[in-house]
Design an enzyme around this catalytic site. Structure first.
Site, PDB file in Angstrom:
ATOM      1  CG  ASP A 266     149.941   1.409  24.278  1.00  0.00           C
ATOM      2  OD1 ASP A 266     150.854   0.484  24.540  1.00  0.00           O
ATOM      3  OD2 ASP A 266     148.964   1.414  23.549  1.00  0.00           O
TER       4      ASP A 266
ATOM      5  CD  GLU B 209     146.987  18.187  40.167  1.00  0.00           C
ATOM      6  OE1 GLU B 209     146.276  17.254  40.338  1.00  0.00           O
ATOM      7  OE2 GLU B 209     146.798  18.967  39.090  1.00  0.00           O
TER       8      GLU B 209
HETATM    9  C1  GLC Z   1     151.806  -0.835  22.631  1.00  0.00           C
HETATM   10  C2  GLC Z   1     151.821  -2.103  23.381  1.00  0.00           C
HETATM   11  C3  GLC Z   1     151.147  -3.358  22.518  1.00  0.00           C
HETATM   12  C4  GLC Z   1     149.764  -3.100  21.940  1.00  0.00           C
HETATM   13  C5  GLC Z   1     149.807  -1.626  21.131  1.00  0.00           C
HETATM   14  C6  GLC Z   1     148.655  -1.085  20.956  1.00  0.00           C
HETATM   15  O1  GLC Z   1     152.800  -1.016  21.499  1.00  0.00           O
HETATM   16  O2  GLC Z   1     152.863  -2.415  23.916  1.00  0.00           O
HETATM   17  O3  GLC Z   1     151.378  -4.658  23.170  1.00  0.00           O
HETATM   18  O4  GLC Z   1     149.344  -3.965  21.010  1.00  0.00           O
HETATM   19  O5  GLC Z   1     150.624  -0.761  21.865  1.00  0.00           O
HETATM   20  O6  GLC Z   1     147.989  -0.854  22.090  1.00  0.00           O
END
Ligand code: GLC
Length: 584
Positions: free
Chosen positions: A234, A286
């Site tokens: 993310d 790993e």
């Molecule tokens: C990313 C995710 C989104 C979330 C954001 C904050 O963009 O896809 O859904 O709100 O990160 O974590």
């Protein structure tokens, strides 16, 4: 493997076809992620087995065979970790625990066992940029004085101006408003501010502090040890911030910033972020069975994004510029060519994606009156509504076209049913923090997150025993359930199944792209890949199709008979076709 495949000559009714030099040159590797199709499951909306209206891990395990039988290689699971759910689980309070809403660690282990049986991998969505304000580390930071080691896990700064009344810089939250929140000191006076690029409940970690890196290395191993096939990462562009946190006059929420988010913004794409992912790649290596990393590195231009998939970093990166391209032949051709070149330059596969949990689904987007909708700005009941027939026709065509491209593809749950957004969701149901943080000016992403329709067994269409899920489904989904589409040969579900099977048979993911030069006056896009000619008609009129064996068309009405009784075929507007060209 040949990298510049020549298609057989194709007889053309008009000008003879000519193919440009191949633009895609994969290494010839058989690594699974170079050609994979990965299906995103958004757990809270997939399948509820407890009757609380929220999907859960057991629901995924129970229904996983449906997804595996589509022909996908892996599942990306959006977050299911312990979380107050302020941002639907992207606010994690414990990275090593399953939120009780979704089940238990044992449920996760059972899911992995079922995935292994079905030979699909499970990728876990890791959220390293920020956690929840309920995470033990952040609570400890709040309880500790300015300058303490506990605070140094996060980005705390003194305010500016008299008495620190002003935030430390001008950065804005992606979800609206300032990216800084001030905390009271134990004596009640105004204290330091902490940075949150997203909601105030999502404090950013301080990746300059090696203890943060060590913590995440341990979290990765925790899930890899349990059998995770890798990670979707993310906000992989934002972990490291420029030193001194300089002001930036673009907006971190993306609004009104052309080309957002720039790779050169002080909160994105800092060189040291790549060291983090080099370490993560080494950790993955790993383990046996090629565990992978996929970056949500939402930076422009795409050449900058390719930095995330250099040979010792991640395996894949989501191709957001492709997703955001309008229904326009020249624009699509340009971004595909540019993507392949950019990723080829670092030896990585390109990826392709049309929908996910952050953007209006492509069946809505491509039928919407406004051609380009920004992420986070779905349609609401007051807006002009999309044309569902046009949207579905284009969505099916776009998917068939996408699945013909070399590289990796991503699918979002429900797109194989042809689902669009709930574009008339009543506002009282909205949960995306964007909606509240902008006082309703931006609607947020709830419309694309509605629970799936499975069958006609319950009022929530088989999603749950509850009458409605956490968001209500729109009217008309009765005819789009998986059950309703199973036996209809022309259903969207069966189109996806056939496309994925043919993609595998012809190994299109590992192929090479050769553009067809005849564009029928600019409205036709066509390319050859591994002996298959992939055609997409983006214009208003039918176009002639080269002679050949039809492998798959995007709908029962995609093809028409050419005029003048020639007996040859035409491709109708908003339709796509896979064809095996007849050799001259
Ligand atoms: C990313 C995710 C989104 C979330 C954001 C904050 O963009 O896809 O859904 O709100 O990160 O974590």
């Amino acid at each position: 493997m040949s990298q510049t495949e020549e298609l057989p000559a194709i007889p053309q009714p008009a000008a003879p076809a000519r193919f440009e030099e191949a633009t895609h040159a994969p290494s010839g590797s058989t690594q699974w992620w170079r050609r994979s199709v990965i299906y995103q499951i958004y757990p809270r909306s997939f399948r509820d087995t407890t009757g609380n209206g929220i999907g859960d891990l057991r629901g995924i395990t129970t229904e996983l065979h449906h997804i595996a039988s589509l022909g996908v290689d892996a599942i990306w699971l959006s977050p299911f970790f312990a979380s107050p759910q302020k941002d639907a689980g992207y606010d994690v309070s414990d990275y090593r625990a399953v939120d009780p809403l979704f089940g238990t660690l044992e449920d996760f282990d059972e899911l992995i066992a079922e995935a292994n049986r079905l030979e699909v991998k499970i990728l876990v969505d890791i959220v390293p940029n920020h956690c929840s304000d309920q995470h033990a580390l952040f609570r400890e930071a709040l309880a500790s004085p300015a300058g303490s080691a506990a605070r140094d896990m996060f980005i705390f700064r003194d305010g500016l101006g008299d008495g620190g009344q002003l935030p430390p810089n001008n950065w804005q939250s992606h979800f609206g408003g300032s990216a800084w929140t001030r905390v009271p000191e134990p004596d009640g006076t105004g204290g330091q501010y902490y940075l949150h690029l997203f909601d105030s409940s999502q404090p950013d970690f301080n990746w300059d502090n090696p203890a943060v890196g060590d913590e995440f290395a341990s979290v990765l191993r925790f899930w890899l040890d349990r059998g995770a096939g890798g990670f979707r990462v993310d906000v992989a562009h934002a972990l490291v911030k420029a030193s001194g946190l300089p002001d930036w006059h673009g907006r971190a929420d993306g609004a009104d910033t052309p080309g957002y988010p720039f790779a050169d913004a002080p909160m994105f794409g800092q060189p040291a972020v790549h060291e983090v992912f080099r370490r993560w790649r080494a950790i993955c290596e790993e383990y046996p069975d090629e565990r992978v990393l996929c970056a949500e590195a939402n930076v422009h231009p795409i050449e900058a994004m390719a930095d995330w998939v250099r040979p010792d970093e991640m395996h894949q990166s989501f191709n957001f510029p492709f997703l955001h391209t309008d229904w326009d032949a020249a624009a699509l051709k340009a971004i595909i060519t540019r993507s392949l070149k950019a990723f080829d330059a670092v030896g990585a596969p390109s990826t392709w994606v049309l929908s996910n949990h952050d953007v209006p689904r492509h069946a809505t987007r491509l039928g919407a009156p406004t051609p380009a909708l920004r992420p986070g700005d779905g349609l609401g009941p007051e807006d002009a509504q999309p044309d569902p027939v046009l949207g579905l026709a284009r969505a099916r065509a776009a998917t068939l076209f996408m699945l013909g491209l070399p590289g990796g593809a991503y699918l979002y749950q429900g797109e194989e049913l042809g689902l669009g957004d709930h574009t008339e969701l009543p506002h009282e149901y909205r949960q995306d923090p964007t909606y509240a943080r902008t006082d309703g000016e931006r609607l947020g992403r709830d419309g694309c997150r509605v629970p799936l329709p499975w069958n006609d067994s319950t009022r929530s269409l088989g999603f749950s025993d509850a009458d409605t899920g956490w968001l209500p489904q729109p009217g008309g989904w009765e005819s789009l359930t998986r059950q309703a589409q199973e036996s209809d040969p022309d259903s969207t579900l069966n189109l996806y199944r056939k496309a994925l099977a043919l993609r595998r048979t012809h190994d299109l993911g590992l192929g090479n792209l050769n553009w067809l030069e005849d564009t029928a006056g600019g409205q036709l896009l066509g390319f050859g890949n591994s002996g298959v000619l992939v055609l997409l008609n983006l214009g208003p009129t039918p176009v002639d199709v080269p002679a050949g064996e039809v492998l798959l068309a995007s709908s029962a009405t995609a093809l028409g008979v050419a005029p003048a009784g020639t007996g040859s075929l035409v491709l109708n507007p908003d339709a796509a076709l896979w064809l095996r060209p007849r050799t001259a």
